[in-house]
Scaffold this active site. Sequence first.
Site, short mmCIF file in Angstrom:
data_model
loop_
_atom_site.label_atom_id
_atom_site.label_comp_id
_atom_site.label_asym_id
_atom_site.label_seq_id
_atom_site.Cartn_x
_atom_site.Cartn_y
_atom_site.Cartn_z
N GLY A 40 -10.22 -4.43 0.38
CA GLY A 40 -9.68 -4.09 1.70
C GLY A 40 -10.13 -2.72 2.15
O GLY A 40 -11.17 -2.21 1.70
N ASP A 41 -9.33 -2.10 2.99
CA ASP A 41 -9.70 -0.81 3.58
C ASP A 41 -9.39 0.36 2.66
O ASP A 41 -10.03 1.42 2.76
CB ASP A 41 -8.92 -0.60 4.89
CG ASP A 41 -7.41 -0.52 4.65
OD1 ASP A 41 -6.84 0.54 4.86
OD2 ASP A 41 -6.83 -1.52 4.19
N ARG A 52 -11.67 -9.86 -3.16
CA ARG A 52 -11.61 -9.28 -1.81
C ARG A 52 -11.27 -7.80 -1.91
O ARG A 52 -10.44 -7.41 -2.70
CB ARG A 52 -10.49 -9.99 -1.03
CG ARG A 52 -10.25 -9.40 0.39
CD ARG A 52 -9.03 -8.49 0.42
NE ARG A 52 -8.63 -8.07 1.77
CZ ARG A 52 -7.69 -7.16 2.01
NH1 ARG A 52 -7.05 -6.58 1.01
NH2 ARG A 52 -7.37 -6.83 3.26
N THR A 87 -2.23 2.06 6.35
CA THR A 87 -1.71 0.86 5.74
C THR A 87 -1.73 -0.24 6.78
O THR A 87 -1.64 0.03 7.97
CB THR A 87 -0.27 1.04 5.24
OG1 THR A 87 0.19 -0.20 4.66
CG2 THR A 87 0.68 1.46 6.33
N GLY A 88 -1.93 -1.51 6.31
CA GLY A 88 -1.93 -2.60 7.27
C GLY A 88 -2.93 -3.66 6.88
O GLY A 88 -3.16 -3.87 5.68
N LYS A 89 -3.52 -4.31 7.87
CA LYS A 89 -4.45 -5.38 7.56
C LYS A 89 -5.85 -4.79 7.36
O LYS A 89 -6.46 -4.28 8.33
CB LYS A 89 -4.45 -6.38 8.73
CG LYS A 89 -5.04 -7.72 8.32
CD LYS A 89 -4.34 -8.88 9.04
CE LYS A 89 -4.82 -10.18 8.45
NZ LYS A 89 -5.40 -11.08 9.49
N THR A 119 0.85 -1.19 0.00
CA THR A 119 0.00 0.00 0.00
C THR A 119 0.89 1.24 0.00
O THR A 119 1.95 1.24 0.61
CB THR A 119 -0.89 0.00 1.25
OG1 THR A 119 -1.61 -1.23 1.27
CG2 THR A 119 -1.88 1.14 1.24
#
Lengths: 182, 133
Positions: free
Chosen positions: B31-32, B29, B51-53, B1
Site C-alpha cells: 500500500g501507501d 499487495r 492513513t486510508g485507502k 495504520t
Amino acid sequence: MVGWAIALHGGGGEIPLDLPDERRIPREIALRHCLDLGVSALKSGKSPLDVVELVVRELENHPDFNAGKGSVLTAGGTVEMEASIMDGKTKRCGAVMGLTTVVNPISLARLVMEKTPHINLAFDAAEAFARAHGVETAEESHFITPENIDRLKQAKEFDRVQLDYTMPTPKEPESFGDSQTG
Amino acid sequence: TVGCVAVDNAGNLAAATSTGGFVNKMVGRVGDTPLIGAGTYANQICAVSTTGKGEEIIRGTVAREVAALMEYKGLSLAEAGAYAVDQSGPKGTCGLIAVSANGEVTMPFNSTGMFRACATEDGYTEIGIWANN
C-alpha cells in the site's frame, strides 16, 4: 523560537458514531498513553526521529490498532506488514514491506535508513535483513488477534456474495471499530 | 495504520507510519505506507503521515503534496493538509496528521473518523475519533 509539537494517529475510516465503549475506550486510553510518551520524550530533548519511532513502536505493540500486533490479515490469512520513516533535516528515509515476523516494523525501516544505502527493502530480503541485524521477531500467532480473524471471515463472506453474482443486497459487515482500509 | 509526526523546538522534523494493510488484501499487495511521498514524508518544511485507502493515497502522492503546497503555493500547514485530503480521492479514503517547522499541527480526514491525538508546546492538546470530538 519554535515550539515543539507532536501528532499521532491510529487509523481512520467509517468509524461508527455508536462505537461500543468496549472498543472505543481502550483506543482512547492508548492514544493518550502514546501522546504522553511522545510529549515527555520531546521535553527530554530526544530527536524527532527517535520520538516518532518510539511512539509508533508503542502503537505497533497495541493489539487494537492495525499495525504490528493486531495487523489485519491478507486473503491468505497471513500478516504482511509495512512501515516507513523519514528524517526531515537530512531527507534520509527507510521503508520495509511484506514483513511476517518482525515485532516492530518501524524499527526495521529505521535500520534500512541507517545501515544501507537504500530506501526500500521487501518480503524475504527484508526478513533476512531483520535476522541479520538481530531485530526482535515472533511467530505469526503473535500478530494475529481473534478480532481480525473474524474481520477476515466477514470480508470473505461478503466477497463470496459478490463472486456468486447473485443479487441479494450484501449484508453490512459488522464494523469492528476502525477502518478496514488501515 | 498508525503514525506519528514530531517537530522539536529547533524546527527539526520527522515522520513515521506502520500498518498491516487492508483486510482480505491480496497476498503481496503493497500500500501507501512504505512509499515515501505517499504514506510518509518529511523535509525542512513539514512532516506528514497518512492513513486510508493506499491506492488512492499513492495516486495522489498525498504526503509529498502537503509539503509541495506549502513550498510552492505558500499555503499554511492547515490549508495544505485540508487541500491534499480534499483532492486525494473519494470521500472516506484519506486522513493525515502533519506538523510544520514552526510548530503548527493539523489532522484532517474525509472519512467518518480518525483515531488521533496531538499536543503543542504552547499547551494545546487534542484526542479524538470523530470530526466533532
